[in-house]
Write a protein that holds these residues in place. Structure first.
Motif, short mmCIF file in Angstrom:
data_model
loop_
_atom_site.label_atom_id
_atom_site.label_comp_id
_atom_site.label_asym_id
_atom_site.label_seq_id
_atom_site.Cartn_x
_atom_site.Cartn_y
_atom_site.Cartn_z
N THR A 95 1.73 106.66 23.95
CA THR A 95 2.73 107.70 24.25
C THR A 95 3.36 108.25 22.98
O THR A 95 3.64 109.43 22.88
CB THR A 95 3.84 107.18 25.18
OG1 THR A 95 4.56 106.11 24.54
CG2 THR A 95 3.26 106.72 26.50
N HIS A 96 3.62 107.38 22.02
CA HIS A 96 4.14 107.81 20.72
C HIS A 96 3.92 106.67 19.74
O HIS A 96 3.53 105.57 20.13
CB HIS A 96 5.59 108.28 20.80
CG HIS A 96 6.60 107.25 21.23
ND1 HIS A 96 6.48 106.52 22.39
CD2 HIS A 96 7.77 106.85 20.66
CE1 HIS A 96 7.52 105.71 22.51
NE2 HIS A 96 8.32 105.88 21.48
N LEU A 97 4.18 106.93 18.46
CA LEU A 97 3.75 105.95 17.45
C LEU A 97 4.90 105.04 16.99
O LEU A 97 4.86 104.52 15.87
CB LEU A 97 3.09 106.68 16.27
CG LEU A 97 1.80 107.43 16.64
CD1 LEU A 97 1.15 108.04 15.39
CD2 LEU A 97 0.80 106.52 17.34
N HIS A 98 5.88 104.80 17.82
CA HIS A 98 6.89 103.79 17.50
C HIS A 98 6.28 102.40 17.63
O HIS A 98 5.41 102.18 18.48
CB HIS A 98 8.11 103.93 18.40
CG HIS A 98 8.98 105.11 18.04
ND1 HIS A 98 10.05 105.51 18.79
CD2 HIS A 98 8.92 105.96 16.98
CE1 HIS A 98 10.63 106.56 18.22
NE2 HIS A 98 9.96 106.87 17.13
N TYR A 99 6.78 101.46 16.80
CA TYR A 99 6.14 100.15 16.65
C TYR A 99 6.00 99.38 17.96
O TYR A 99 5.08 98.58 18.12
CB TYR A 99 6.94 99.29 15.64
CG TYR A 99 8.17 98.68 16.25
CD1 TYR A 99 9.35 99.42 16.37
CD2 TYR A 99 8.15 97.39 16.78
CE1 TYR A 99 10.47 98.88 16.98
CE2 TYR A 99 9.27 96.85 17.39
CZ TYR A 99 10.42 97.60 17.49
OH TYR A 99 11.51 97.06 18.10
N ASP A 100 6.93 99.59 18.88
CA ASP A 100 6.89 98.81 20.12
C ASP A 100 5.96 99.43 21.17
O ASP A 100 5.95 99.01 22.32
CB ASP A 100 8.31 98.61 20.69
CG ASP A 100 9.06 99.90 20.89
OD1 ASP A 100 8.91 100.83 20.08
OD2 ASP A 100 9.83 99.99 21.88
N HIS A 101 5.19 100.41 20.75
CA HIS A 101 4.19 101.03 21.63
C HIS A 101 2.79 100.98 21.04
O HIS A 101 1.83 101.32 21.73
CB HIS A 101 4.60 102.48 21.93
CG HIS A 101 5.93 102.55 22.63
ND1 HIS A 101 6.05 102.77 23.99
CD2 HIS A 101 7.20 102.37 22.16
CE1 HIS A 101 7.34 102.73 24.32
NE2 HIS A 101 8.06 102.49 23.24
N THR A 102 2.66 100.58 19.78
CA THR A 102 1.37 100.65 19.09
C THR A 102 0.85 99.31 18.59
O THR A 102 -0.22 99.25 17.99
CB THR A 102 1.46 101.57 17.86
OG1 THR A 102 2.50 101.04 17.00
CG2 THR A 102 1.81 103.00 18.24
N GLY A 174 12.07 115.42 21.50
CA GLY A 174 13.32 114.72 21.78
C GLY A 174 13.43 113.41 21.06
O GLY A 174 13.88 113.33 19.92
N HIS A 175 12.96 112.36 21.70
CA HIS A 175 13.06 111.01 21.11
C HIS A 175 12.20 110.87 19.87
O HIS A 175 12.64 110.43 18.82
CB HIS A 175 12.68 110.00 22.19
CG HIS A 175 12.47 108.62 21.68
ND1 HIS A 175 13.49 107.85 21.18
CD2 HIS A 175 11.34 107.86 21.60
CE1 HIS A 175 13.00 106.67 20.81
NE2 HIS A 175 11.70 106.65 21.05
N SER A 176 10.95 111.23 20.00
CA SER A 176 10.01 111.23 18.88
C SER A 176 9.41 112.63 18.84
O SER A 176 9.40 113.32 19.85
CB SER A 176 8.95 110.15 19.10
OG SER A 176 8.19 109.93 17.94
N SER A 195 7.78 106.72 29.45
CA SER A 195 7.89 106.00 28.18
C SER A 195 9.25 106.35 27.58
O SER A 195 10.23 106.46 28.33
CB SER A 195 6.71 106.32 27.26
OG SER A 195 6.77 105.53 26.10
N ASP A 196 9.34 106.58 26.28
CA ASP A 196 10.68 106.70 25.68
C ASP A 196 11.28 108.10 25.76
O ASP A 196 12.36 108.33 25.20
CB ASP A 196 10.64 106.24 24.22
CG ASP A 196 10.41 104.75 24.11
OD1 ASP A 196 10.22 104.10 25.15
OD2 ASP A 196 10.40 104.24 22.97
N ALA A 197 10.62 109.02 26.46
CA ALA A 197 11.31 110.30 26.72
C ALA A 197 12.58 110.03 27.51
O ALA A 197 13.55 110.77 27.42
CB ALA A 197 10.40 111.26 27.48
ZN LIG Z 1 10.28 105.04 20.93
#
Ligand SMILES: [Zn+2]
Length: 264
Positions: A95-102, A174-176, A195-197
Motif C-alpha cells: 500500500t505504501h513504503l512505510h517500514y511497517d508495511h514493507t 495524505g498520509h504518504s 491501510s494508512d489512508a
Molecule cells: Zn504509514
C-alpha cells in the motif's frame, strides 16, 4: 461485478500503546481531553479464485525491536497460523513504503508486487531522507522494491486500476505521498482496506487527521473517497491500525484464531 467473492482477513501482529494527543494532528485544536489510545499493526489476506494475495507484509521483527515496537507475533509466523506459506502467495499489494508495511518482502521472491508509482518515486527521491520523512521507511526495503522493479516483478500503479478481477487499487495522497487503498469484492459486498489512508475509525467519524502526514488537504480528500465508497456502495471500511477492527470482527477469541479476524 466480479464472480470471485474474496475472503478477506485482517492479521494482527503488533501493538503500540499511545495517547490521542500523539496520534492526531494538532489534537489540542479540538479542545478535547487527552486519553489513552493504541495502534495495532495489521496486514491483510485476500483469498479467492485459487489465488492468495497479501496486502502489505508487516514490519521486520528486527526493525521493530530497534524502533521500540511490540511484535505480538512475527508476521511470517502469523501468516503460517492462518495456513499460508510464502510460496503460496502470488501477489503482494504494497500500500505504501512505510517500514511497517514493507518488512519481510524478501520472504516472497516469486510474488508479483503491486506498488504505487508515486510512492516508489518519492522514497527513491530527494526528499525521502529529510528528517520528517526518513524515520518512516526502511532504506533496505525501499531498495528491495526498486530492485524487484528492475527485475520486472513490480506493477506500478497510478490513479484507479483493477489489478485482478474484483480487486481495485486507488492511489490517494495524505498520509504518504502516493499510498493506495484497496477495494475488494467479497461475497458480502465490497470491502475497503484503507491501510494508512485511515489509521483509526475516529479519523473518519470525527474528521480528525492522523499525526503522520505528507499533505493535509489530500488526507481529507482520502477520507472523502472512503466515505463515498461506504455511502454509495455500502462498503465495509477497514482502517489500517485500529484495535477496534479486531473487536468489531469477532477477535475476542471466539473465532478460534489469536492472530486473524475474517472481515468477509
Ligand atoms: Zn504509514
Amino acid at each position: 461485478m466480479s464472480e470471485i467473492g474474496y475472503e478477506v482477513l485482517a492479521v494482527r501482529y503488533g501493538t503500540l500503546p499511545s495517547r490521542k494527543s500523539e496520534l492526531y494532528y494538532r489534537y489540542e485544536s479540538y479542545k478535547d481531553a487527552d486519553g489513552a489510545a493504541a495502534l495495532d499493526y495489521y496486514f491483510w489476506v485476500l483469498r479467492g479464485g485459487g489465488a492468495t494475495i497479501l496486502v502489505d507484509t508487516g514490519f521486520d521483527p528486527a526493525a521493530a525491536e530497534r524502533r521500540g515496537r511490540t511484535c505480538l507475533v512475527a508476521p511470517l509466523d502469523a501468516l503460517a497460523e492462518v495456513g499460508i506459506m510464502p510460496a503460496g502467495v502470488s501477489t503482494i499489494v504494497v500500500t505504501h513504503l512505510h517500514y511497517d508495511h514493507t518488512g519481510n518482502l524478501h520472504a516472497f521472491p516469486d510474488a508479483h508486487l503491486v506498488v504505487p508509482a508515486r510512492e516508489l518515486e518519492f522514497w527513491t527521491g530527494d526528499f525521502a531522507t529529510r528528517p520528517q520523512f526518513a524515520p518512516h521507511a526502511e532504506p533496505a526495503d525501499v531498495a528491495y522494491v526498486e530492485r524487484a522493479a528492475q527485475e520486472g516483478r513490480v506493477r506500478l500503479t497510478q490513479g484507479t486500476e483493477e489489478i485482478l478481477d474484483g480487486v481495485q487499487v486507488v492511489t490517494v495522497g495524505g498520509h504518504s505521498p502516493g499510498q493506495q487503498v484497496i477495494v475488494v469484492e467479497s461475497a458480502a459486498g465490497p470491502v475497503v482496506l484503507t491501510s494508512d489512508a485511515v489509521h483509526l475509525y475516529e479519523e473518519l467519524e470525527l474528521d480528525r487527521p492522523f499525526a503522520v502526514m505528507h499533505d493535509l488537504e489530500q488526507m481529507y480528500a482520502a477520507y472523502d473517497l472512503v466515505h463515498d465508497l461506504e455511502r454509495s456502495r455500502g462498503a465495509v471500511v477497514v482502517p489500517g491500525h485500529d484495535p477496534e477492527v479486531f473487536l468489531r470482527h469477532g477477535g475476542d477469541g471466539s473465532n478460534g484464531n489469536r492472530v486473524a479476524v475474517r472481515i468477509a
